[in-house]
Design a protein around this motif. Structure first.
Motif, PDB file in Angstrom:
ATOM      1  N   SER A 161     -12.130  83.243  59.076  1.00 32.30           N
ATOM      2  CA  SER A 161     -12.126  82.046  59.928  1.00 32.30           C
ATOM      3  C   SER A 161     -11.007  81.071  59.590  1.00 32.30           C
ATOM      4  N   SER A 221      -8.035  79.849  62.116  1.00 33.88           N
ATOM      5  CA  SER A 221      -7.741  78.427  62.324  1.00 33.88           C
ATOM      6  C   SER A 221      -6.306  78.088  61.907  1.00 33.88           C
ATOM      7  N   TYR A 276     -13.770  85.275  65.441  1.00 35.43           N
ATOM      8  CA  TYR A 276     -14.451  84.748  64.263  1.00 35.43           C
ATOM      9  C   TYR A 276     -15.303  83.528  64.584  1.00 35.43           C
ATOM     10  N   GLY A 277     -14.955  82.827  65.669  1.00 39.53           N
ATOM     11  CA  GLY A 277     -15.826  81.748  66.112  1.00 39.53           C
ATOM     12  C   GLY A 277     -17.177  82.286  66.551  1.00 39.53           C
ATOM     13  N   ALA A 312     -19.209  84.012  63.533  1.00 39.31           N
ATOM     14  CA  ALA A 312     -19.920  83.094  62.625  1.00 39.31           C
ATOM     15  C   ALA A 312     -21.166  82.507  63.283  1.00 39.31           C
ATOM     16  N   LEU A 364     -21.600  75.077  60.428  1.00 37.83           N
ATOM     17  CA  LEU A 364     -20.757  76.239  60.702  1.00 37.83           C
ATOM     18  C   LEU A 364     -20.913  76.722  62.146  1.00 37.83           C
ATOM     19  N   HIS A 386     -17.585  76.592  64.381  1.00 36.74           N
ATOM     20  CA  HIS A 386     -17.060  77.880  64.819  1.00 36.74           C
ATOM     21  C   HIS A 386     -17.160  78.066  66.332  1.00 36.74           C
TER      22      HIS A 386
END
Length: 194
Positions: free
Chosen positions: A47, A51, A81-82, A85, A106, A110
């Motif tokens: 993640s 980012s 990955y958003g 998570a 999180l 995310h």
């Protein structure tokens, strides 16, 4: 709304937020990085690396530059990955029966990652070759995570790593398709703040 979203000051604020979030993300992975063999270090903090790609996109855009590879990596990995998570934290609730306040944080952050990557897609200058490289990177990362057992450690979920690996592979495929579709829409919004 797009004028506000693509305004230079809004993008500068988003750059700062993402930079801080990226640094925090690498710190959050610190304990796992300490036990990770050196050869796998670049592949563990998924993640924050996603980012980081978006932060680089914002920084380049703010100085009048662009890079299709960074933009493709940003949109595909932010979405992947958003969503990953969010699903892992919801799965933690299902398995453990509860979630810490950090888990809810999180989920929110995310989900924001996945959304912001798509919101800025009209500004990207991504071609098929850029998406192809992003696809190789995210699928290679899946191999490192689930063949070499370098996936992010999520406590109770480690018992389900084979199922999570299967889910993650298909999430990667969906993310590649979403990234391609989002970046191929022709838009007059690209030059709003120039």
């Amino acid at each position: 709304m797009y004028r506000l979203l693509f305004h230079r000051y809004s993008m500068l604020i988003l750059f700062i937020i993402n930079l801080i979030g990226t640094i925090y993300g690498y710190i959050w992975y610190g304990w796992q990085l300490e036990i990770t063999p050196a050869i796998f270090l670049p592949f563990v903090p998924d993640s924050p690396t996603a980012s980081l790609f978006f932060t680089i996109f914002l920084g380049l855009y703010l100085i009048g530059r662009q890079n299709g590879y960074i933009e493709a990596l940003a949109v595909v990995s932010l979405f992947k990955y958003g969503i990953w998570a969010v699903v892992m934290n919801l799965l933690t609730i299902a398995v453990a029966g509860s979630l810490s306040w950090q888990g809810y944080m999180l989920i929110a952050s995310h989900l924001g990652m996945a959304i912001q990557g798509l919101l800025y897609a009209p500004l990207y200058r991504v071609k098929l070759r850029h998406i192809a490289v992003a696809a190789i990177v995210v699928l290679h990362n899946d191999i490192i995570d689930y063949v070499f057992d370098m996936m992010p450690i999520y406590g109770n979920l480690m018992d389900y790593s084979d199922n999570i690996g299967y889910f993650t592979f298909w999430l990667s495929i969906v993310s590649i398709l979403v990234g391609y579709i989002a970046t191929q829409r022709k838009s007059s919004l690209r030059n709003l703040n120039k």
